[in-house]
Enzyme design. Structure first.
Site, PDB file in Angstrom:
ATOM      1  N   VAL A 164     -62.022 -69.068  66.641  1.00 20.11           N
ATOM      2  CA  VAL A 164     -63.099 -68.722  65.701  1.00 20.11           C
ATOM      3  C   VAL A 164     -62.950 -69.415  64.349  1.00 20.11           C
ATOM      4  O   VAL A 164     -63.904 -69.469  63.564  1.00 20.11           O
ATOM      5  CB  VAL A 164     -63.202 -67.194  65.470  1.00 20.11           C
ATOM      6  CG1 VAL A 164     -63.728 -66.475  66.677  1.00 20.11           C
ATOM      7  CG2 VAL A 164     -61.876 -66.606  65.000  1.00 20.11           C
TER       8      VAL A 164
ATOM      9  N   TYR B 287     -53.013 -62.473  53.075  1.00 23.43           N
ATOM     10  CA  TYR B 287     -53.694 -61.470  53.902  1.00 23.43           C
ATOM     11  C   TYR B 287     -54.622 -60.601  53.036  1.00 23.43           C
ATOM     12  O   TYR B 287     -55.785 -60.376  53.378  1.00 23.43           O
ATOM     13  CB  TYR B 287     -52.624 -60.618  54.590  1.00 23.43           C
ATOM     14  CG  TYR B 287     -53.125 -59.685  55.662  1.00 23.43           C
ATOM     15  CD1 TYR B 287     -53.580 -60.168  56.889  1.00 23.43           C
ATOM     16  CD2 TYR B 287     -53.120 -58.305  55.470  1.00 23.43           C
ATOM     17  CE1 TYR B 287     -54.012 -59.306  57.886  1.00 23.43           C
ATOM     18  CE2 TYR B 287     -53.543 -57.437  56.460  1.00 23.43           C
ATOM     19  CZ  TYR B 287     -53.993 -57.938  57.667  1.00 23.43           C
ATOM     20  OH  TYR B 287     -54.413 -57.073  58.652  1.00 23.43           O
TER      21      TYR B 287
ATOM     22  N   LYS C 246     -58.648 -60.167  53.347  1.00 22.80           N
ATOM     23  CA  LYS C 246     -59.241 -58.884  53.737  1.00 22.80           C
ATOM     24  C   LYS C 246     -60.091 -58.274  52.626  1.00 22.80           C
ATOM     25  O   LYS C 246     -60.996 -57.479  52.881  1.00 22.80           O
ATOM     26  CB  LYS C 246     -58.125 -57.910  54.157  1.00 22.80           C
ATOM     27  CG  LYS C 246     -57.386 -58.343  55.424  1.00 22.80           C
ATOM     28  CD  LYS C 246     -58.307 -58.422  56.635  1.00 22.80           C
ATOM     29  CE  LYS C 246     -57.564 -58.653  57.931  1.00 22.80           C
ATOM     30  NZ  LYS C 246     -58.451 -58.751  59.106  1.00 22.80           N
TER      31      LYS C 246
HETATM   32  P1  NAI Z   1     -53.265 -58.519  67.353  1.00 24.82           P
HETATM   33  O1  NAI Z   1     -52.420 -59.618  66.828  1.00 24.82           O
HETATM   34  O2  NAI Z   1     -52.668 -57.556  68.309  1.00 24.82           O
HETATM   35  O3  NAI Z   1     -54.611 -59.116  67.986  1.00 24.82           O
HETATM   36  C1  NAI Z   1     -55.387 -60.093  67.333  1.00 24.82           C
HETATM   37  C2  NAI Z   1     -56.078 -60.943  68.352  1.00 24.82           C
HETATM   38  O4  NAI Z   1     -56.807 -61.957  67.654  1.00 24.82           O
HETATM   39  C3  NAI Z   1     -55.104 -61.651  69.299  1.00 24.82           C
HETATM   40  O5  NAI Z   1     -55.496 -61.482  70.641  1.00 24.82           O
HETATM   41  C4  NAI Z   1     -55.190 -63.099  68.864  1.00 24.82           C
HETATM   42  O6  NAI Z   1     -54.941 -64.026  69.930  1.00 24.82           O
HETATM   43  C5  NAI Z   1     -56.623 -63.182  68.355  1.00 24.82           C
HETATM   44  N1  NAI Z   1     -56.813 -64.339  67.494  1.00 24.82           N
HETATM   45  C6  NAI Z   1     -55.982 -64.786  66.520  1.00 24.82           C
HETATM   46  N2  NAI Z   1     -56.469 -65.914  65.981  1.00 24.82           N
HETATM   47  C7  NAI Z   1     -57.627 -66.186  66.625  1.00 24.82           C
HETATM   48  C8  NAI Z   1     -58.587 -67.236  66.523  1.00 24.82           C
HETATM   49  N3  NAI Z   1     -58.428 -68.234  65.644  1.00 24.82           N
HETATM   50  N4  NAI Z   1     -59.667 -67.213  67.345  1.00 24.82           N
HETATM   51  C9  NAI Z   1     -59.829 -66.217  68.239  1.00 24.82           C
HETATM   52  N5  NAI Z   1     -58.951 -65.203  68.384  1.00 24.82           N
HETATM   53  C10 NAI Z   1     -57.855 -65.184  67.583  1.00 24.82           C
HETATM   54  O7  NAI Z   1     -53.827 -57.771  66.065  1.00 24.82           O
HETATM   55  P2  NAI Z   1     -54.414 -56.297  65.901  1.00 24.82           P
HETATM   56  O8  NAI Z   1     -53.352 -55.454  65.329  1.00 24.82           O
HETATM   57  O9  NAI Z   1     -55.106 -55.879  67.129  1.00 24.82           O
HETATM   58  O10 NAI Z   1     -55.458 -56.547  64.706  1.00 24.82           O
HETATM   59  C11 NAI Z   1     -56.841 -56.777  64.921  1.00 24.82           C
HETATM   60  C12 NAI Z   1     -57.544 -56.854  63.579  1.00 24.82           C
HETATM   61  O11 NAI Z   1     -57.285 -55.654  62.835  1.00 24.82           O
HETATM   62  C13 NAI Z   1     -57.046 -58.006  62.711  1.00 24.82           C
HETATM   63  O12 NAI Z   1     -58.128 -58.542  61.992  1.00 24.82           O
HETATM   64  C14 NAI Z   1     -56.062 -57.333  61.772  1.00 24.82           C
HETATM   65  O13 NAI Z   1     -55.910 -58.030  60.564  1.00 24.82           O
HETATM   66  C15 NAI Z   1     -56.747 -55.983  61.572  1.00 24.82           C
HETATM   67  N6  NAI Z   1     -55.814 -54.937  61.119  1.00 24.82           N
HETATM   68  C16 NAI Z   1     -54.823 -54.462  61.946  1.00 24.82           C
HETATM   69  C17 NAI Z   1     -53.977 -53.464  61.497  1.00 24.82           C
HETATM   70  C18 NAI Z   1     -52.896 -52.875  62.339  1.00 24.82           C
HETATM   71  O14 NAI Z   1     -52.204 -51.948  61.869  1.00 24.82           O
HETATM   72  N7  NAI Z   1     -52.698 -53.308  63.568  1.00 24.82           N
HETATM   73  C19 NAI Z   1     -54.100 -52.909  60.139  1.00 24.82           C
HETATM   74  C20 NAI Z   1     -55.181 -53.476  59.380  1.00 24.82           C
HETATM   75  C21 NAI Z   1     -55.996 -54.450  59.865  1.00 24.82           C
END
Ligand code: NAI
Length: 488
Positions: free
Chosen positions: A305, A394, A398
């Site tokens: 993306v 980050y 955000k």
């Molecule tokens: P995760 O690392 O488990 O999953 C993120 C997914 O995004 C992965 O499957 C990855 O391959 C995909 N991804 C990364 N770069 C990409 C790209 N350039 N194009 C397409 N896909 C891509 O992360 P999680 O924990 O599920 O987080 C999801 C969202 O929630 C993120 O935006 C993160 O910043 C946000 N978030 C998560 C928190 C947490 O406690 N887990 C807290 C606050 C925000």
């Protein structure tokens, strides 16, 4: 996926025998499976006011959702209270501005020892004078707080600010006092798994749908929200997400929060376009297979993306497939934590590009496919609100996401398009599994609910924001953080 040890029944039994200074969290009552019309079955709801159409809409929303409703308003409009009684509700008039009176009414509203969760809905009224120190209206907040503090586990306190409480300095003072009260109250209520929110109301139907969602087990990990329920050009808010026949794109959905969102949307009947990078093909295939095994519809689009070609590939796949698009969850995100001294240009740019720049690229590419009434959810983070040591890249990304959601909401309003940001706190995923153990434990203790969230908690909120229930919610940032002490 790792589980939180403090919710393990055996560990809890052991810890209760050892007098350690550790507060154990209350297990949360979460919603499971596809939504139903009766999400509040097995709960009670108590309203301190029933005097106009807004109060009636709130009472009817929780009653239709299955809650046993009690009206505790001694001055309630008898025509309106009659309608709630006809629907199976009851009247137990209580003087809400006296501590103890309201609690007595709540106790009376159930059988002795009734431990069903209670949704206590208090309509904040206009004070008689600007002397908030000596005022029945402000005293009522204390009475409501006294009662809320003694409710069964997993209860809710909803503080409603109606359209009558706006427009002059007296109304402004009372609104601010209520918001300040709520910001402290949710911190106290959290240890029993109970939550507290402020609803500022412009539109009664939008507020009713929002109240029913916040009262439901689907909102178990949300607390301390301060939301505006508006009139929507896309029509009245519904009592269900209603996603059958809709198609929704979720970026970064191979695993973690994105995968949970995709599964949740598919359960409501949506066709889900699961995007992730090509390297995540195997995990994405698993997510697609799980959705299809439950009878849902999902397609994988491998694309980065953060690039123009990736964004265009997503638009092409959806356009050639079963476009149009009714919703987008801009979820893909990464961390590259470094202190400022050590942060390279590459680490800085990568995080800003994937977490923020990509949203713009994807949105621009798929805009021709977007249907009137479509909803966008932009994944931010509490770190975009509070900031955090070693996360300048980050936090910058955000924080910009929150502003982007506001701008898209503003730009899209006339076309019935909505945009909201979710700011998750500490959620158990692969991303947070990389955190040092001590930091993880500290993050839990910093939440009002004393526990981390699950990907499902964010998925429930995302599903609500995409669906028809939230038509009156746009341009807002919704924290999904169990009441984290961080940030303003
Ligand atoms: P995760 O690392 O488990 O999953 C993120 C997914 O995004 C992965 O499957 C990855 O391959 C995909 N991804 C990364 N770069 C990409 C790209 N350039 N194009 C397409 N896909 C891509 O992360 P999680 O924990 O599920 O987080 C999801 C969202 O929630 C993120 O935006 C993160 O910043 C946000 N978030 C998560 C928190 C947490 O406690 N887990 C807290 C606050 C925000």
């Amino acid at each position: 996926m790792q589980d939180d040890w403090s919710l393990n029944p055996n560990v809890r039994k052991l810890l209760r025998r050892v007098p350690l200074p550790i507060s154990l969290p209350t297990p949360l009552r979460r919603g499971l499976g596809r939504s139903t019309a009766t999400e509040l079955l097995g709960t009670r709801a108590v309203l301190t006011h029933l005097r106009d159409s807004l109060d009636l809409a709130l009472a009817q929303a929780v009653q239709h959702a299955g809650a046993a409703v009690t009206i505790a308003d001694p001055a309630g409009d008898t025509t309106l209270t009659g309608r709630i009684v006809d629907g199976g509700g009851q009247l137990v008039p209580a003087t809400a501005d006296l501590p103890g009176g309201l609690l007595a009414a709540i106790v009376q509203s159930g059988a002795s020892g009734d431990r069903r969760p209670v949704t206590l809905i208090h309509r904040v009224t206009r004070p008689h004078s600007s002397d908030l120190a000596v005022n029945e209206t402000t005293d009522a907040l204390l009475a409501v707080g006294h009662a809320a503090a003694q409710l069964p586990a997993n209860s809710r306190l909803l503080l409603v600010i109606g359209p009558d409480l706006r427009g002059d300095s007296l109304a402004g003072l009372m609104t601010a006092a209520t918001q300040g009260f709520a910001r402290s109250a949710f911190k106290e209520l959290g240890k029993t798994g109970s939550t507290c929110h402020v609803l500022r109301v412009e539109d009664a139907q939008a507020a009713a749908a929002l109240a029913a969602f916040l009262a439901s087990p689907r909102a178990a990990f949300l607390t301390g929200l301060d939301l505006l329920a508006q009139k929507s050009l896309a029509g009245d808010a519904a009592d269900r997400p209603a996603l059958e026949g809709k198609s929704v794109l979720v970026t970064g959905a191979a695993r973690g929060i994105g995968a949970a969102i995709a599964e949740r949307l598919a359960l409501e009947g949506a066709l889900v376009w699961i995007n992730d990078i090509a390297q995540s093909q195997a995990a994405a295939a698993d997510t697609v297979a799980q959705i299809r095994a439950r009878g849902g519809q999902a397609e994988f689009i491998a694309a980065d993306v953060g690039t123009l070609t990736g964004a265009q590939a997503i638009a092409d796949a959806i356009g050639k497939g079963q476009g149009p698009l009714h919703g987008i969850i801009h979820n893909a995100g990464i961390t590259r934590d470094r202190t400022l001294r050590k942060m390279s240009v590459a680490q800085w740019r990568q995080v800003l590009q994937v977490n923020f720049g990509a949203m713009h690229l994807v949105q621009t590419a798929v805009t021709p496919l977007l249907q009137p009434g479509a909803a966008m959810v932009l994944m931010s983070s509490v770190m975009g609100i509070s900031g955090n040591f070693g996360q300048t890249n980050y936090s910058a990304s955000k924080s910009a996401v929150i502003e982007l959601a506001k701008q898209w909401a503003c730009d899209g309003y006339a076309r019935g398009l909505r945009a909201n940001a979710i700011a998750p706190g500490f959620i158990l995923t692969d991303m947070t599994a990389q955190m040092p153990v001590m930091n993880r434990e500290m993050a839990k203790q910093l939440t009002a609910l004393l526990q981390p969230g699950l990907p499902l908690d964010v998925a429930e909120l995302a599903c609500f924001l995409i669906g028809a229930q939230s038509r009156g919610v746009t341009g807002q940032v919704l924290r999904c953080d169990g009441g984290m002490a961080f940030g303003a």
